[in-house]
Design an enzyme around this catalytic site. Structure first.
Site, PDB file in Angstrom:
ATOM      1  N   HIS A  81      -2.809   6.458   4.779  1.00 11.42           N
ATOM      2  CA  HIS A  81      -2.400   7.745   5.332  1.00 11.42           C
ATOM      3  C   HIS A  81      -3.211   8.845   4.679  1.00 11.42           C
ATOM      4  O   HIS A  81      -3.507   8.773   3.492  1.00 11.42           O
ATOM      5  CB  HIS A  81      -0.897   7.986   5.102  1.00 11.42           C
ATOM      6  N   GLU A  94       3.790   3.872  11.179  1.00 12.08           N
ATOM      7  CA  GLU A  94       3.488   3.069  12.365  1.00 12.08           C
ATOM      8  C   GLU A  94       3.818   1.589  12.170  1.00 12.08           C
ATOM      9  O   GLU A  94       4.122   0.890  13.123  1.00 12.08           O
ATOM     10  CB  GLU A  94       2.007   3.215  12.744  1.00 12.08           C
TER      11      GLU A  94
HETATM   12  N1  ACO Z   1      -7.180  -0.711   6.120  1.00 13.13           N
HETATM   13  C1  ACO Z   1      -8.233  -0.948   5.294  1.00 13.13           C
HETATM   14  N2  ACO Z   1      -8.845   0.026   4.597  1.00 13.13           N
HETATM   15  C2  ACO Z   1      -8.388   1.272   4.742  1.00 13.13           C
HETATM   16  C3  ACO Z   1      -7.308   1.585   5.570  1.00 13.13           C
HETATM   17  C4  ACO Z   1      -6.702   0.539   6.277  1.00 13.13           C
HETATM   18  N3  ACO Z   1      -5.666   0.764   7.087  1.00 13.13           N
HETATM   19  N4  ACO Z   1      -7.088   2.903   5.525  1.00 13.13           N
HETATM   20  C5  ACO Z   1      -7.980   3.413   4.704  1.00 13.13           C
HETATM   21  N5  ACO Z   1      -8.783   2.427   4.211  1.00 13.13           N
HETATM   22  C6  ACO Z   1      -9.891   2.569   3.255  1.00 13.13           C
HETATM   23  C7  ACO Z   1     -11.129   3.072   3.961  1.00 13.13           C
HETATM   24  O1  ACO Z   1     -11.931   2.014   4.420  1.00 13.13           O
HETATM   25  C8  ACO Z   1     -11.785   3.865   2.853  1.00 13.13           C
HETATM   26  O2  ACO Z   1     -12.424   2.945   2.007  1.00 13.13           O
HETATM   27  P1  ACO Z   1     -13.801   3.345   1.249  1.00 13.13           P
HETATM   28  O3  ACO Z   1     -13.417   4.346   0.214  1.00 13.13           O
HETATM   29  O4  ACO Z   1     -14.278   2.044   0.694  1.00 13.13           O
HETATM   30  O5  ACO Z   1     -14.743   3.914   2.275  1.00 13.13           O
HETATM   31  C9  ACO Z   1     -10.618   4.464   2.071  1.00 13.13           C
HETATM   32  O6  ACO Z   1      -9.516   3.561   2.314  1.00 13.13           O
HETATM   33  C10 ACO Z   1     -10.237   5.847   2.544  1.00 13.13           C
HETATM   34  O7  ACO Z   1      -9.989   5.785   3.954  1.00 13.13           O
HETATM   35  P2  ACO Z   1     -10.228   6.942   4.962  1.00 13.13           P
HETATM   36  O8  ACO Z   1     -10.368   6.370   6.332  1.00 13.13           O
HETATM   37  O9  ACO Z   1     -11.328   7.830   4.471  1.00 13.13           O
HETATM   38  O10 ACO Z   1      -8.863   7.715   4.839  1.00 13.13           O
HETATM   39  P3  ACO Z   1      -8.398   8.847   5.816  1.00 13.13           P
HETATM   40  O11 ACO Z   1      -7.452   9.700   5.089  1.00 13.13           O
HETATM   41  O12 ACO Z   1      -9.580   9.500   6.451  1.00 13.13           O
HETATM   42  O13 ACO Z   1      -7.667   8.035   7.005  1.00 13.13           O
HETATM   43  C11 ACO Z   1      -6.073   6.885   8.278  1.00 13.13           C
HETATM   44  C12 ACO Z   1      -6.317   7.901   7.136  1.00 13.13           C
HETATM   45  C13 ACO Z   1      -6.835   7.340   9.527  1.00 13.13           C
HETATM   46  C14 ACO Z   1      -4.589   6.843   8.606  1.00 13.13           C
HETATM   47  C15 ACO Z   1      -6.573   5.505   7.808  1.00 13.13           C
HETATM   48  O14 ACO Z   1      -5.847   5.113   6.658  1.00 13.13           O
HETATM   49  C16 ACO Z   1      -6.484   4.468   8.901  1.00 13.13           C
HETATM   50  O15 ACO Z   1      -7.386   4.373   9.734  1.00 13.13           O
HETATM   51  N6  ACO Z   1      -5.367   3.644   8.944  1.00 13.13           N
HETATM   52  C17 ACO Z   1      -5.201   2.653   9.991  1.00 13.13           C
HETATM   53  C18 ACO Z   1      -4.700   3.282  11.274  1.00 13.13           C
HETATM   54  C19 ACO Z   1      -3.235   3.724  11.191  1.00 13.13           C
HETATM   55  O16 ACO Z   1      -2.374   3.019  10.712  1.00 13.13           O
HETATM   56  N7  ACO Z   1      -3.003   4.950  11.700  1.00 13.13           N
HETATM   57  C20 ACO Z   1      -1.657   5.547  11.734  1.00 13.13           C
HETATM   58  C21 ACO Z   1      -1.549   6.645  10.707  1.00 13.13           C
HETATM   59  S1  ACO Z   1       0.063   7.339  10.690  1.00 13.13           S
HETATM   60  C22 ACO Z   1       0.075   8.397  12.001  1.00 13.13           C
HETATM   61  O17 ACO Z   1      -0.930   8.852  12.464  1.00 13.13           O
HETATM   62  C23 ACO Z   1       1.377   8.724  12.604  1.00 13.13           C
END
Ligand code: ACO
Length: 361
Positions: A251, A306
């Site tokens: 998140h 989610e």
């Molecule tokens: N699975 C694996 N790795 C992850 C995940 C995940 N679900 N989420 C984040 N990471 C990792 C990224 O790969 C990144 O790694 P790195 O540092 O090696 O590059 C690091 O964690 C940071 O991730 P970001 O994507 O930069 O974090 P951001 O804050 O931009 O994204 C988000 C948040 C979009 C929710 C992300 O965690 C994600 O895509 N999750 C999966 C989709 C999801 O569940 N969405 C629902 C969110 S809740 C809502 O919207 C109501």
């Protein structure tokens, strides 16, 4: 410095909600959202977000009346819903239909409009479903409160008290969440002094994406794939090693447990009889968190709302293709409240981008 995705940027004030990403707390206008979800109704919390205070008995009765009076799907909207190509999903239908809602006055966003947009959403979903599945469109009823009415419209059956209670908890917990992507979209559109239906249309389009509201169906896929594995942890590890994002984890704001996920998990645990699927969800959660700690140390990735939203909606026998639409039905309250707040003290959103292309002259 470029703040990609506006990470860490504060660009407005709000009285709607406070998210404590370190402690895992969510507050709606001063009240703990998880407490509200246990003690108040959908209408009461909607009133709180729209008006700023909880309603007294009289105000609540009046609000419920307004909800019930705004449920009738106009004929022109039925034609619009029918005209959306068969292959389009429910979010595309909602985006199209909600853009045509008749407003009290295009020049101002009102609570009456917010009620219309919220009240019409169940009928839009039910009408589209009836066309797609060639089944009868349930008659709009005015004797049910909003959440019971939502369940009735999408199932065509009288909902049980337990189902209404579980869905009401989910819908209250997902009603509002600060400047998430879809709410931000709504505020950006409102900031141009466009109308509230346009702002909501922007929000629905943003909600559809799998990184935001579209995640629960991805969670179901993850669980369905996991059930076929001998070693779930190894299967998850391979996914993360290949750079895949695990749906339902991570998140932007919560760097600890998402309190909404925890509250929904608690209800599932209370209601649980024999459910292999819920046990599977617990196993996948544990394996994923272990793998994420190992492969993505320091990123603090936990289950988000989610993950358990998918579990509770499945428990309520809501079809997977309606998961994001159900989320939309609850978030409508937060979106409309934010649009009104944006217009109270408006400045148009207009960030800058750094040009990195060539100069030819
Ligand atoms: N699975 C694996 N790795 C992850 C995940 C995940 N679900 N989420 C984040 N990471 C990792 C990224 O790969 C990144 O790694 P790195 O540092 O090696 O590059 C690091 O964690 C940071 O991730 P970001 O994507 O930069 O974090 P951001 O804050 O931009 O994204 C988000 C948040 C979009 C929710 C992300 O965690 C994600 O895509 N999750 C999966 C989709 C999801 O569940 N969405 C629902 C969110 S809740 C809502 O919207 C109501």
């Amino acid at each position: 410095m470029i703040a990609r995705g506006l990470k860490g940027i504060t660009c407005t004030e709000t009285k709607m909600s406070f998210i404590d990403g370190e402690q895992g707390r969510l507050i709606y206008r001063g009240y703990d959202a998880a407490d509200l979800a246990q003690t108040h109704s959908f209408e009461e919390v909607a009133y709180l977000l729209w008006y700023g205070t909880l309603p007294n008995q009289e105000q609540l009765i009046e609000l419920k009346k307004q909800f019930q009076a705004s449920r009738k799907l106009p004929d022109n909207m039925k034609s619009i819903i029918a005209s959306v190509p068969h292959s389009h999903d429910m979010l595309s239908v909602l985006r199209t239909a909600l853009s045509s809602v008749e407003l009290t006055d295009e020049n101002q966003a009102t609570i009456t409009d917010a009620i219309s947009l919220t009240s019409l959403t169940p009928a839009i979903i039910a009408y589209r479903q009836s066309l797609q599945q060639d089944i009868a469109f349930p008659e709009e009823r005015s004797d049910l409160d909003h959440v019971a009415y939502y369940l009735y419209m999408i199932t065509g059956k009288e909902p049980s008290k337990a189902y209404v209670q579980a869905l009401e908890t989910y819908m209250i917990l997902t009603m509002e969440h600060g400047l998430n992507a879809s709410t931000f979209s709504a505020r950006v559109t409102a900031s141009t002094e466009s109308d509230i239906a346009s702002a909501i249309t922007s929000a629905v389009g943003t909600m559809k994406g799998p990184l935001h509201g579209g995640a629960p169906s991805g969670v179901i896929e993850l669980l369905n794939e996991s059930v076929q594995q001998e070693d779930i942890r190894e299967f998850i590890r391979e996914k993360v090693q290949q750079g895949e994002k695990l749906m339902g984890f991570g998140h932007r704001v919560y760097k600890t447990w998402d309190p909404r996920a925890q509250a929904i998990k608690k209800i599932l645990q209370q209601q649980k009889q024999e459910d292999d699927w819920f046990d599977l969800a617990l196993n996948v959660e544990e394996a994923s968190i272990n793998v994420l700690e190992e492969l993505k140390p320091g990123r603090n990735l936990y289950t988000n709302v989610e993950f358990y939203a998918a579990a509770i909606l499945r428990e309520l026998t809501i079809p997977t293709n309606l998961f994001t639409a159900t989320f939309t039905a609850s978030r409508m309250v937060g979106w409309t409240a934010h649009v009104m707040e944006q217009l109270e003290d408006n400045t148009i959103f207009r960030p800058s981008a750094e040009y990195v292309g060539p100069f030819y002259s």
